[in-house]
Scaffold this active site. Structure first.
Site, PDB file in Angstrom:
ATOM      1  N   TYR A   1      -0.245   3.875   0.397  1.00  0.00           N
ATOM      2  CA  TYR A   1       0.064   5.245   0.812  1.00  0.00           C
ATOM      3  C   TYR A   1      -1.132   5.893   1.516  1.00  0.00           C
ATOM      4  O   TYR A   1      -0.983   6.554   2.544  1.00  0.00           O
ATOM      5  CB  TYR A   1       0.502   6.072  -0.400  1.00  0.00           C
ATOM      6  CG  TYR A   1       1.243   7.344  -0.045  1.00  0.00           C
ATOM      7  CD1 TYR A   1       2.628   7.424  -0.134  1.00  0.00           C
ATOM      8  CD2 TYR A   1       0.553   8.480   0.379  1.00  0.00           C
ATOM      9  CE1 TYR A   1       3.308   8.594   0.195  1.00  0.00           C
ATOM     10  CE2 TYR A   1       1.222   9.653   0.707  1.00  0.00           C
ATOM     11  CZ  TYR A   1       2.598   9.699   0.609  1.00  0.00           C
ATOM     12  OH  TYR A   1       3.270  10.862   0.936  1.00  0.00           O
TER      13      TYR A   1
ATOM     14  N   HIS B   1      -4.697  16.011  -0.524  1.00  0.00           N
ATOM     15  CA  HIS B   1      -3.925  15.688  -1.732  1.00  0.00           C
ATOM     16  C   HIS B   1      -4.492  14.445  -2.394  1.00  0.00           C
ATOM     17  O   HIS B   1      -4.626  13.403  -1.761  1.00  0.00           O
ATOM     18  CB  HIS B   1      -2.450  15.476  -1.388  1.00  0.00           C
ATOM     19  CG  HIS B   1      -1.714  16.750  -1.128  1.00  0.00           C
ATOM     20  ND1 HIS B   1      -0.347  16.862  -1.237  1.00  0.00           N
ATOM     21  CD2 HIS B   1      -2.160  17.974  -0.775  1.00  0.00           C
ATOM     22  CE1 HIS B   1       0.000  18.105  -0.976  1.00  0.00           C
ATOM     23  NE2 HIS B   1      -1.081  18.797  -0.673  1.00  0.00           N
TER      24      HIS B   1
ATOM     25  N   LYS C   1       4.610   6.838   7.036  1.00  0.00           N
ATOM     26  CA  LYS C   1       3.750   5.946   7.821  1.00  0.00           C
ATOM     27  C   LYS C   1       3.862   6.107   9.351  1.00  0.00           C
ATOM     28  O   LYS C   1       2.984   5.640  10.086  1.00  0.00           O
ATOM     29  CB  LYS C   1       4.086   4.470   7.492  1.00  0.00           C
ATOM     30  CG  LYS C   1       3.602   4.031   6.133  1.00  0.00           C
ATOM     31  CD  LYS C   1       2.114   3.716   6.158  1.00  0.00           C
ATOM     32  CE  LYS C   1       1.472   3.700   4.805  1.00  0.00           C
ATOM     33  NZ  LYS C   1       0.724   4.897   4.441  1.00  0.00           N
TER      34      LYS C   1
ATOM     35  N   TYR D   1       8.342  13.085  -5.114  1.00  0.00           N
ATOM     36  CA  TYR D   1       9.421  12.190  -4.674  1.00  0.00           C
ATOM     37  C   TYR D   1      10.344  11.994  -5.878  1.00  0.00           C
ATOM     38  O   TYR D   1       9.914  11.417  -6.886  1.00  0.00           O
ATOM     39  CB  TYR D   1       8.861  10.819  -4.268  1.00  0.00           C
ATOM     40  CG  TYR D   1       8.066  10.793  -2.974  1.00  0.00           C
ATOM     41  CD1 TYR D   1       6.741  11.215  -2.936  1.00  0.00           C
ATOM     42  CD2 TYR D   1       8.639  10.309  -1.804  1.00  0.00           C
ATOM     43  CE1 TYR D   1       6.015  11.163  -1.758  1.00  0.00           C
ATOM     44  CE2 TYR D   1       7.912  10.247  -0.613  1.00  0.00           C
ATOM     45  CZ  TYR D   1       6.607  10.682  -0.598  1.00  0.00           C
ATOM     46  OH  TYR D   1       5.881  10.630   0.566  1.00  0.00           O
TER      47      TYR D   1
ATOM     48  N   PRO E   1      11.119   7.312   6.766  1.00  0.00           N
ATOM     49  CA  PRO E   1      10.008   8.236   6.493  1.00  0.00           C
ATOM     50  C   PRO E   1       9.486   8.218   5.057  1.00  0.00           C
ATOM     51  O   PRO E   1       8.467   8.856   4.776  1.00  0.00           O
ATOM     52  CB  PRO E   1      10.598   9.618   6.840  1.00  0.00           C
ATOM     53  CG  PRO E   1      12.070   9.439   6.794  1.00  0.00           C
ATOM     54  CD  PRO E   1      12.363   8.024   7.123  1.00  0.00           C
TER      55      PRO E   1
END
Ligand code: RFL
Ligand code: PHB
Length: 395
Positions: free
Chosen positions: A387, A75, A299, A203, A295
């Site tokens: 990220y 991704h 990580k 998200y 979550p």
């Protein structure tokens, strides 16, 4: 190895324990992995899904990424949405790096298969384990199973037995400090038999609460809903789940998640937790035994892999050159990365969820932060570099 002895006794066959055992094997160091649950339980448990590019590199260097390379979904970004409007955070453009969506259970299956192929000593359903003489040269693992007692002497112990394991609990309370925060919400997660209809994770911040659209494979989607921490999963019929996911995730351009049969559902509480230090005598903690992150920043598994990377190198330096320096600094080395991941996970969680106690001022500030993230390349880059995974420190 003589019976009843190993160089490193590892408690727990999650990603941390299995990867450590494999890394030690590559360095010619013997270990025994003791796991309370069955092999199939460990392989089927639905957990994390996102691997940082750093973790992919570690798995590749360790020669356990063949299937990951074939089946993992690369991704190049994620999308952040607010009430149905999406904004993309382009990881590749911001950082030159990507993440890979590949379920934790696939990582666990690959590591178990490789350890067994290499003749590794993995003991599932091992019975009740207790740890003794942690401060001595040779600590002891005592195993109670079916009225029999077995003892294993070790040079070192690795506590990789997750948040509820016995390793951290074996350390005297006055020798460690605990840092903890619990959040006033949980995540209801489902695995659904429905082909993903978006390329990347979404998200979504929504008036009704946070929702996440994720995936596992070209056939399976993984979705989450923010819910109350005391919620009973039996109150969530499949229809109710899909209707809530639709309400929170549907976008202004007409996109909405495609429903499908729900294969698994569960509710997980959210907390941030760190123990300091990660070492007591000859016991070293790694992974969820030492820290928990909410979550939202994806990580947890990645931190577990980074910990055992450092622990593997430190044990290698000890056995190869008698050099204890890296073992002594193991805790400090890991904690630097752990606290950065804690900060990021807390920040993503605060950014995206509805907090029941929030004042109108807090709500306005949260909206402004989401708007800033959508408008500023610097803000997007800050999210992206955390990220995809901060670089590992050399030791
Ligand atoms: P694990 O995987 O919990 O493994 C510990 C193992 O120890 C065993 N055990 C014992 N064995 C012997 N004796 C005892 N007394 C024992 N007590 C326990 C357990 O049976 C188990 O097999 O810890 P480890 O290896 O440190 O790995 C950590 C990760 O599992 C965890 O951080 C992640 O799953 C967190 N997480 C995520 N992490 C990510 O990096 N990316 C994600 O996208 C992500 N999403 C998530 C997540 C965790 C979630 N849940 C369910 C907590 C999403 C969710 C919903
Ligand atoms: C998942 O796919 O399980 C997942 C993805 C991203 C997260 C957490 C979980 O932040």
């Amino acid at each position: 190895m003589p019976r009843g002895y190993t160089q490193v006794g590892i408690i727990g066959a999650g990603p941390a324990g299995l990867m450590l055992s494999h890394l030690l094997h590559l360095h010619g160091i013997h270990s025994i992995v003791l796991e309370a649950r069955s092999r199939s339980y460990c392989e089927e448990r639905v957990r994390a899904g996102v691997l940082e590019h750093t973790s992919v590199d570690l798995l590749q260097q360790a020669g356990v990424a063949h299937r990951l390379q074939r089946e993992g979904l690369r991704h190049q970004g994620i999308e952040i949405g607010v009430d149905g409007m999406r904004h993309r955070i382009p990881f590749l453009e911001c950082t030159g790096k990507c993440v890979t969506v590949y379920g934790q259970r696939e990582v666990v299956k690959d590591l178990i298969a490789r350890r067994l192929d290499d003749g590794g000593d993995l003991r599932f359903e091992c019975g009740d384990v207790s740890l003794h003489h942690l401060e001595d040269e040779q600590p002891l693992i005592r195993i109670h199973k079916n009225d029999a007692i077995e003892e294993i002497r070790c040079d070192f112990l690795a506590g990789c037995d997750g948040f509820h394991g016995i390793s951290r609990a074996s350390i005297p309370a006055q020798a460690i400090a605990l840092y903890e925060r619990t959040y006033p919400f949980a995540w209801l997660g489902i695995l659904a038999e429905a082909p993903p209809s978006r390329e990347e994770l979404l998200y979504m911040h929504h008036e009704r609460g946070f929702a996440l659209y994720s995936m596992r494979s070209p056939r399976i989607t993984r979705l989450y809903l923010q819910c109350r921490p005391d919620e009973d999963i039996r109150d969530w019929s499949d229809d109710r789940i899909w209707s809530e996911l639709h309400a929170r995730l549907a976008c202004a351009d007409g996109w909405h998640p495609t429903p499908g049969p729900i294969l698994q559902k569960s509710i997980t509480g959210m907390r941030s937790f760190v123990v300091e230090p990660l070492q007591y005598g000859r016991l070293f903690l790694a992974g969820d035994a030492a820290h928990i992150v909410p979550p939202t920043g994806a990580k947890g598994m990645n931190l577990a892999l980074a910990d055992v990377h450092y622990l593997g190198l430190a044990l290698h330096a000890f056995y190869r050159r008698g050099d204890e320096a890296a073992l002594r600094s193991y805790s400090q080395t890991c904690l630097q990365r752990i606290w950065k991941a804690q900060r990021f996970s807390w920040w993503m969680t605060s950014l995206l969820h509805r907090f029941p106690e929030d004042s109108p001022f807090d709500r306005k500030r949260q909206r402004a932060e989401l708007a800033y993230l959508a408008a500023s390349r610097a803000a997007a880059t800050s999210l992206a570099e955390n990220y995809v995974g901060l670089p590992l420190d050399p030791i």
